[in-house]
Design an enzyme around this catalytic site. Structure first.
Site, short mmCIF file in Angstrom:
data_model
loop_
_atom_site.label_atom_id
_atom_site.label_comp_id
_atom_site.label_asym_id
_atom_site.label_seq_id
_atom_site.Cartn_x
_atom_site.Cartn_y
_atom_site.Cartn_z
N ASP A 1 148.58 -18.34 21.34
CA ASP A 1 149.38 -17.66 20.05
C ASP A 1 150.34 -18.46 18.58
OD1 ASP A 1 149.01 -15.97 18.04
OD2 ASP A 1 148.72 -14.59 19.00
N HIS B 1 143.97 -32.52 16.98
CA HIS B 1 143.21 -33.52 17.40
C HIS B 1 142.58 -32.23 18.52
CE1 HIS B 1 144.57 -37.57 17.38
NE2 HIS B 1 145.35 -37.27 17.62
#
Ligand SMILES: *[C@@H]1O[C@H](CO)[C@@H](O)[C@H](O)[C@H]1NC(C)=O
Ligand SMILES: *[C@@H]1O[C@H](CO)[C@@H](O)[C@H](O)[C@H]1NC(C)=O
Ligand SMILES: *[C@@H]1O[C@H](CO)[C@@H](O)[C@H](O)[C@H]1NC(C)=O
Ligand SMILES: *[C@@H]1O[C@H](CO)[C@@H](O)[C@H](O)[C@H]1NC(C)=O
Length: 456
Positions: free
Chosen positions: A218, A293
């Site tokens: 989160d 990435h």
């Protein structure tokens, strides 16, 4: 590190006035560690034992009461069980030095350690080995998020939190609300792979957060409303949800925020601004030097965020936000394009600026950008004003200069939600090629030296 404008200008002429303008004044405690430890309240003097069984809660409260007008509360090495939570109120000139591990054994909700209505506060580890182990997996394996947060600062001013690890919180790891003049650095947060386990949430004024690593699923380091003058840099979202603003609801008041040097690996997004309806303004924000990435979303402004129930209002006005120097790759640019501005039709975005945005896809050979009611320059942003329907453009040419470095310590598997999570070491690097701003283990690095003077 006490941060003030004079020394900043003297020491680092390469940091532009723009940087200094970010914070509205000094951050951190106002008296030194050495001054504070003239009076020492070791928790062992109040009945605590590093035996992994005795509840440290009452001893910590008692130590606070004795030292809260100025002093050093010392929690040495070893495992300290925590069965009852503490609310530490009304302190001035206090350092809490945690060199061991506080191990959650109690099951109440709330906050394990809450510090409120206090000033000149330092919460740190002298050895860099201090940690709060929340054992959240014991809740999470039953599908429950009802346990406590680890650490909450509320109405605290002139403070720092540094060189500690916050691990496997049953709920949020660290929340700062309605605070001012704070510095948070050299912090490693490692939680379970689930929503509801936020890393750092901040809604406050004049706060410098730097050199922080977050693993969870989160919020990584997220700004909520109201918030002013916050500088967030060298952030490593190491398999996380990613950084965000929000969720933003009614009467939003956010301005003068910089995120810089944010490395996001395997997360939900690199940066999300999330709202659904609502009102107020978020403005004068710079989001620069982002590397991503393997993230699902990258730049993601979503003012119709489906995971949030709509809030009354035409939408939060986003104005004057610069996205600059974003490189790397997204996981699948056709499924989720790396640039998304879904601005509120009732409050179209104004003065958005996208500069040097070069993100490519890890899957396939094309990606898309989408803009709706979004105005400004760069990317898919349109000039002019007013609402407009979503426009999607497909990009088939690989953007030049998208390639970006990775971090040696990137995680390949998350920590799940059913097993105990190991306590990480505090990293020395949180963004490729950039050393942490402060040496590990405390201001000046001397707190952790093994000299008699450095001991508590
Ligand atoms: C920490 O507490 C958990 C229970 O919450 C327990 O299972 C574990 O053994 C404790 N660890 C240590 C080192 O005492
Ligand atoms: C836009 O935001 C930047 C960064 O906070 C600030 O320097 C600049 O003054 C703002 N521009 C306007 C027109 O307010
Ligand atoms: C852009 O970010 C990279 C790191 O990704 C950094 O090395 C480079 O200096 C930044 N460029 C500018 C112009 O700030
Ligand atoms: C990223 O997570 C991995 C696995 O926990 C850890 O080994 C590595 O140290 C983390 N990265 C940093 C910079 O701490």
């Amino acid at each position: 590190m006490r941060f003030n404008f004079e020394s900043l200008f003297l020491l680092s002429s390469f940091l532009l006035p723009f940087t200094a303008a970010q914070l509205s004044g000094s951050v951190g405690p106002t008296t030194s560690y050495a001054d504070k430890r003239k009076k020492v309240c070791a928790v062992t003097a109040y009945g605590a034992k590093a035996d992994g069984k005795t509840d440290i809660g009452p001893a910590l409260s008692a130590a606070w009461n004795d030292c809260k007008s100025g002093g050093a509360i010392y929690i040495g090495s070893g495992t300290w069980a925590m069965n009852t939570w503490v609310t530490l109120t009304g302190g001035t000139g206090v350092v809490i030095r945690l060199d061991g591990v506080i191990n959650r054994t109690g099951t109440d909700g709330g906050n394990m350690i809450m510090i409120e209505h206090s000033s000149d506060i330092e919460f740190m580890s002298g050895t860099g080995r201090g940690a709060i182990q929340g054992n959240g997996y014991i809740f999470h394996q039953q599908g429950s998020l009802s346990g406590p947060r680890l650490l909450r600062f509320y109405e605290v001013q002139d403070f720092s939190v540094h060189d500690i690890a916050l691990v496997d919180s049953p709920a949020f790891h660290f929340t700062m609300d309605t605070c001012s003049n704070g510095e948070v650095y050299n912090v490693a947060i490692r939680g379970g792979n689930s929503g509801g386990l936020d890393g750092v949430d901040v809604w406050s004024t004049n706060i410098w957060i730097h050199d922080v690593m977050v693993t969870n699923k989160d919020e990584c380091v997220t700004v909520k409303s109201p918030a002013q003058n916050i500088l967030i840099e060298n952030i490593y979202c190491n398999l996380s949800g990613g950084c965000a603003f929000g969720s933003l609801g009614a009467d939003v008041d956010i301005s003068d925020i910089i995120y810089r040097n944010v490395y996001t690996w395997g997360s939900n997004q690199m940066l999300m601004i999330k709202s659904n309806g609502g009102s107020g303004t978020m403005k004068d924000v710079v989001l620069e030097n982002f590397i991503g990435h393997g993230n699902a979303y990258s730049l993601n402004v979503d003012q119709y965020w489906a995971s949030m129930s709509p809030v009354a209002g035409d939408g939060v006005q986003l104005d004057n936000i610069t996205f600059s120097n974003w490189t790397g790759t997204c996981s699948n640019g056709i499924q989720r394009g790396p640039m998304q501005f879904k601005c509120a039709d009732g409050a179209p975005c104004t003065n958005m600026q996208v500069v040097d945005f070069a993100m490519w896809t890890e899957t396939g050979t094309s990606e898309y950008e989408i803009c709706r009611s979004a105005h400004g320059t760069g990317g898919c942003l349109e000039s002019g004003s007013g609402e407009y329907d979503a426009v999607t453009s497909t990009i088939t040419a690989t953007p030049s200069g998208y390639a970006a470095p990775t971090m040696a310590a990137d995680l390949s598997t998350d920590f799940g939600t059913t097993m105990s999570i190991p306590i990480p070491a505090i990293p020395t690097m949180y963004f490729p090629g950039v050393q942490a701003i402060s040496a590990k283990n405390g201001p000046g690095g001397c707190v952790s030296c093994s000299t008699a003077a450095a001991k508590i």
